[in-house]
Write a protein that holds these residues in place. Structure first.
Motif, PDB file in Angstrom:
ATOM      1  N   ARG A   1      -2.635   7.378 -13.639  1.00 25.23           N
ATOM      2  CA  ARG A   1      -3.714   9.108 -12.380  1.00 25.23           C
ATOM      3  C   ARG A   1      -5.324   7.903 -13.178  1.00 25.23           C
ATOM      4  NH1 ARG A   1      -6.515  12.846 -14.496  1.00 25.23           N
ATOM      5  NH2 ARG A   1      -4.990  13.147 -16.149  1.00 25.23           N
ATOM      6  N   LEU A   2      -5.022   8.430 -14.460  1.00 26.46           N
ATOM      7  CA  LEU A   2      -6.366   8.335 -15.145  1.00 26.46           C
ATOM      8  C   LEU A   2      -6.521   7.040 -14.842  1.00 26.46           C
ATOM      9  CD1 LEU A   2      -8.354   9.127 -17.662  1.00 26.46           C
ATOM     10  CD2 LEU A   2      -6.724   7.215 -18.988  1.00 26.46           C
ATOM     11  N   ALA A   3      -5.887   5.884 -15.107  1.00 21.84           N
ATOM     12  CA  ALA A   3      -6.797   4.578 -13.882  1.00 21.84           C
ATOM     13  C   ALA A   3      -7.313   4.452 -13.194  1.00 21.84           C
ATOM     14  CB  ALA A   3      -5.140   2.796 -13.919  1.00 21.84           C
ATOM     15  N   ARG A   4      -7.097   5.378 -11.718  1.00 21.84           N
ATOM     16  CA  ARG A   4      -7.136   5.791 -10.456  1.00 21.84           C
ATOM     17  C   ARG A   4      -8.190   6.161 -10.271  1.00 21.84           C
ATOM     18  NH1 ARG A   4      -3.643   3.994  -6.202  1.00 21.84           N
ATOM     19  NH2 ARG A   4      -1.608   3.293  -6.909  1.00 21.84           N
ATOM     20  N   GLU A   5      -7.842   7.267 -11.332  1.00 22.64           N
ATOM     21  CA  GLU A   5      -9.363   7.944 -10.457  1.00 22.64           C
ATOM     22  C   GLU A   5     -10.382   8.183 -12.460  1.00 22.64           C
ATOM     23  OE1 GLU A   5      -7.509  12.572 -11.258  1.00 22.64           O
ATOM     24  OE2 GLU A   5      -6.302  11.699  -9.821  1.00 22.64           O
ATOM     25  N   ARG A   6      -9.848   7.510 -13.428  1.00 17.90           N
ATOM     26  CA  ARG A   6     -11.585   7.742 -14.143  1.00 17.90           C
ATOM     27  C   ARG A   6     -11.305   5.898 -15.038  1.00 17.90           C
ATOM     28  NH1 ARG A   6     -13.552  11.776 -17.508  1.00 17.90           N
ATOM     29  NH2 ARG A   6     -14.513  10.156 -18.011  1.00 17.90           N
ATOM     30  N   ALA A   7     -11.428   5.001 -14.289  1.00 18.93           N
ATOM     31  CA  ALA A   7     -11.034   3.715 -14.534  1.00 18.93           C
ATOM     32  C   ALA A   7     -12.426   3.503 -15.615  1.00 18.93           C
ATOM     33  CB  ALA A   7     -11.477   2.604 -13.000  1.00 18.93           C
ATOM     34  N   ASP A   8     -13.535   4.085 -15.746  1.00 23.08           N
ATOM     35  CA  ASP A   8     -14.307   3.293 -17.079  1.00 23.08           C
ATOM     36  C   ASP A   8     -13.205   4.510 -18.353  1.00 23.08           C
ATOM     37  OD1 ASP A   8     -14.425   6.356 -15.649  1.00 23.08           O
ATOM     38  OD2 ASP A   8     -15.860   6.547 -16.668  1.00 23.08           O
ATOM     39  N   ALA A   9     -12.615   5.600 -17.992  1.00 24.18           N
ATOM     40  CA  ALA A   9     -12.121   6.052 -19.398  1.00 24.18           C
ATOM     41  C   ALA A   9     -10.966   5.316 -19.904  1.00 24.18           C
ATOM     42  CB  ALA A   9     -11.888   7.745 -18.949  1.00 24.18           C
ATOM     43  N   MET A  10     -10.054   3.993 -19.020  1.00 24.45           N
ATOM     44  CA  MET A  10      -8.960   3.657 -19.267  1.00 24.45           C
ATOM     45  C   MET A  10     -10.100   2.181 -20.232  1.00 24.45           C
ATOM     46  SD  MET A  10      -6.311   3.466 -19.055  1.00 24.45           S
ATOM     47  CE  MET A  10      -5.212   3.462 -17.917  1.00 24.45           C
ATOM     48  N   GLU A  11     -11.103   1.800 -19.627  1.00 23.89           N
ATOM     49  CA  GLU A  11     -11.024   0.489 -19.837  1.00 23.89           C
ATOM     50  C   GLU A  11     -11.857   1.129 -21.105  1.00 23.89           C
ATOM     51  OE1 GLU A  11     -14.305  -1.315 -17.074  1.00 23.89           O
ATOM     52  OE2 GLU A  11     -12.582  -0.842 -15.851  1.00 23.89           O
TER      53      GLU A  11
ATOM     54  N   SER B   1       0.540  -1.340   0.332  1.00 21.81           N
ATOM     55  CA  SER B   1       0.029  -0.623   0.079  1.00 21.81           C
ATOM     56  C   SER B   1       0.555   1.142   0.061  1.00 21.81           C
ATOM     57  CB  SER B   1      -0.683   0.148   1.559  1.00 21.81           C
ATOM     58  OG  SER B   1      -0.090   0.052   2.195  1.00 21.81           O
ATOM     59  N   ARG B   2       1.823   0.686   0.545  1.00 21.27           N
ATOM     60  CA  ARG B   2       2.863   2.366   0.665  1.00 21.27           C
ATOM     61  C   ARG B   2       3.382   2.518  -0.362  1.00 21.27           C
ATOM     62  NH1 ARG B   2       5.880   2.595   5.618  1.00 21.27           N
ATOM     63  NH2 ARG B   2       6.413   4.954   4.714  1.00 21.27           N
ATOM     64  N   LEU B   3       3.649   1.429  -1.299  1.00 23.66           N
ATOM     65  CA  LEU B   3       4.812   1.638  -2.654  1.00 23.66           C
ATOM     66  C   LEU B   3       3.334   1.872  -3.611  1.00 23.66           C
ATOM     67  CD1 LEU B   3       6.004  -1.824  -2.790  1.00 23.66           C
ATOM     68  CD2 LEU B   3       7.409   0.711  -2.413  1.00 23.66           C
ATOM     69  N   ASP B   4       2.183   1.926  -3.648  1.00 17.20           N
ATOM     70  CA  ASP B   4       0.501   1.960  -4.239  1.00 17.20           C
ATOM     71  C   ASP B   4       0.342   3.228  -4.482  1.00 17.20           C
ATOM     72  OD1 ASP B   4       0.261  -0.098  -5.688  1.00 17.20           O
ATOM     73  OD2 ASP B   4      -1.177  -0.730  -4.045  1.00 17.20           O
TER      74      ASP B   4
ATOM     75  N   ALA C   1       0.490   6.642  -6.834  1.00 18.77           N
ATOM     76  CA  ALA C   1      -0.123   7.373  -7.059  1.00 18.77           C
ATOM     77  C   ALA C   1      -0.017   8.809  -7.123  1.00 18.77           C
ATOM     78  CB  ALA C   1      -0.982   7.720  -5.902  1.00 18.77           C
ATOM     79  N   GLY C   2       1.163   9.918  -5.980  1.00 22.13           N
ATOM     80  CA  GLY C   2       1.760  10.677  -5.602  1.00 22.13           C
ATOM     81  C   GLY C   2       1.986  11.529  -6.954  1.00 22.13           C
TER      82      GLY C   2
END
Length: 75
Positions: A57-67, A6-9, A13-14
């Motif tokens: 960032r996109l995968a974390r914030e907008r998973a639908d857009a990434m998919e 989780s620390r690596l995630d 993410a930063g």
């Protein structure tokens, strides 16, 4: 360290500009805790490129857009 993943995630993410300082601080913390293996593993990590950071960032914030982007590329 139980929460290393989780620390690596959080590190990835930063902002990319803060990656190296955050990584090095985590290495020091792991060494101080006696986790030399974890410290060596973390020390090998490299700062993500700008593109990789934006995709993350996109995968974390907008998973639908990434998919949708992945599906479009596959089609």
């Amino acid at each position: 360290m139980d929460d290393l993943e989780s620390r690596l995630d959080a590190l990835y993410a930063g902002p990319p500009g803060a990656f190296t300082a955050g990584r090095d601080a985590l290495v020091k913390e792991l060494r101080a805790a006696g986790d030399r293996g974890g410290a060596a593993r973390v020390r090998e990590l490299r700062r993500p490129t700008k593109l990789a950071a934006e995709l993350n960032r996109l995968a974390r914030e907008r998973a639908d857009a990434m998919e949708a982007a992945i599906a479009a590329e596959e089609a």
